[in-house]
Design an enzyme around this catalytic site. Structure first.
Site, mmCIF file in Angstrom:
data_model
loop_
_atom_site.group_PDB
_atom_site.id
_atom_site.type_symbol
_atom_site.label_atom_id
_atom_site.label_comp_id
_atom_site.label_asym_id
_atom_site.label_seq_id
_atom_site.Cartn_x
_atom_site.Cartn_y
_atom_site.Cartn_z
ATOM 1 N N HIS A 17 0.632 -1.303 0.064
ATOM 2 C CA HIS A 17 0.229 0.393 0.115
ATOM 3 C C HIS A 17 0.999 1.454 0.390
ATOM 4 C CE1 HIS A 17 -3.468 -2.871 2.741
ATOM 5 N NE2 HIS A 17 -3.856 -2.458 0.947
ATOM 6 N N LYS A 41 -16.815 -6.452 8.272
ATOM 7 C CA LYS A 41 -15.609 -7.662 7.655
ATOM 8 C C LYS A 41 -14.557 -7.745 9.055
ATOM 9 C CE LYS A 41 -14.024 -6.433 2.745
ATOM 10 N NZ LYS A 41 -12.630 -6.033 2.270
ATOM 11 N N SER A 128 -2.952 -7.579 2.679
ATOM 12 C CA SER A 128 -2.967 -7.440 4.454
ATOM 13 C C SER A 128 -3.395 -8.883 5.210
ATOM 14 C CB SER A 128 -4.385 -6.194 4.804
ATOM 15 O OG SER A 128 -3.776 -5.116 4.306
HETATM 16 O O1 PNS Z 1 -9.048 -2.950 -0.405
HETATM 17 P P1 PNS Z 1 -10.702 -3.539 0.118
HETATM 18 O O2 PNS Z 1 -10.767 -3.980 0.889
HETATM 19 O O3 PNS Z 1 -10.067 -4.467 -1.694
HETATM 20 O O4 PNS Z 1 -11.214 -2.039 -0.853
HETATM 21 C C1 PNS Z 1 -12.731 -2.658 -1.344
HETATM 22 C C2 PNS Z 1 -12.826 -0.914 -1.661
HETATM 23 C C3 PNS Z 1 -13.314 -0.249 0.215
HETATM 24 C C4 PNS Z 1 -12.112 -0.254 -2.806
HETATM 25 C C5 PNS Z 1 -14.434 -0.998 -1.558
HETATM 26 O O5 PNS Z 1 -15.428 -2.239 -1.270
HETATM 27 C C6 PNS Z 1 -15.693 0.066 -1.924
HETATM 28 O O6 PNS Z 1 -15.066 1.568 -2.356
HETATM 29 N N1 PNS Z 1 -16.924 0.396 -1.233
HETATM 30 C C7 PNS Z 1 -17.073 1.531 -0.846
HETATM 31 C C8 PNS Z 1 -19.138 1.040 -0.935
HETATM 32 C C9 PNS Z 1 -18.751 1.317 -2.688
HETATM 33 O O7 PNS Z 1 -19.024 1.959 -3.335
HETATM 34 N N2 PNS Z 1 -19.525 0.004 -3.667
HETATM 35 C C10 PNS Z 1 -19.239 0.593 -4.185
HETATM 36 C C11 PNS Z 1 -18.246 0.349 -5.149
HETATM 37 S S1 PNS Z 1 -18.001 -0.918 -6.923
#
Ligand code: PNS
Length: 162
Positions: A17, A41, A128
């Site tokens: 990251h 989560k 992670s």
């Molecule tokens: O590090 P991660 O857990 O893979 O990140 C995932 C993240 C936070 C980028 C994604 O889950 C997200 O943007 N969630 C917010 C909700 C949202 O906007 N969902 C629709 C996205 S397609």
């Protein structure tokens, strides 16, 4: 001014990251590293703890700010005047999920352009989830996460097995 969002769970921050954050900071005026508040989560670290670790580890990188958000990423982007989403891609296996998210975000907000960045090759296998698993089982993750994260993992899980 180009404002990029680097969203994620960051539970916890890894050197992969951090590598992406450094690279993004050279491309964009502001990089909003944004922690998703998603208790569903069952994270190891609270949002406040993850933000604190991010802040400590990015304090010397110019243009980087640490934020958190709930709800849709695109709504956070609108509120923050951000028009770029930065996501790190490690292996081909990351691509399908990332493509879906990028296209969905663009559908929801035409101003959201996703940029995929590739971390330094030595971090392409780091996640992670694996860091937590290896640390929990007594493995050495010192080369995979910043020192403050090692301290936080030790405080959370103990150092008895090391
Ligand atoms: O590090 P991660 O857990 O893979 O990140 C995932 C993240 C936070 C980028 C994604 O889950 C997200 O943007 N969630 C917010 C909700 C949202 O906007 N969902 C629709 C996205 S397609």
């Amino acid at each position: 001014m180009t404002i990029a969002v680097y969203p994620g769970s960051f539970d916890p921050l890894t050197n992969g990251h951090l590598d992406i954050i450094r690279r993004a900071s050279r491309l964009f005026d502001r990089v909003l590293v944004s922690v998703l508040e998603n208790e569903g989560k069952s994270p190891m670290f609270s949002v406040a703890e993850r933000m604190e670790l991010l802040a400590r580890c990015t304090k010397d990188i110019s243009g980087v700010e640490v934020h958190s958000f709930t709800g849709l990423l695109v709504d956070f982007m609108r509120r923050s005047n951000a028009n770029v989403v930065v996501r790190g891609i490690r292996a081909v296996s990351d691509y399908e999920y990332e493509l879906q998210m990028a296209l969905m975000n663009r559908e929801l907000y035409d101003g959201a352009e996703t940029i995929f960045m590739i971390p330094a090759v030595e971090y392409t296998y780091v996640s992670s989830r694996l860091v937590k698993e290896v640390f929990r089982l007594g493995g050495d993750v010192a080369s995979l996460v910043p020192e403050p994260v090692i301290e936080a993992l030790s405080a959370r899980l103990g150092t008895a097995r090391r």
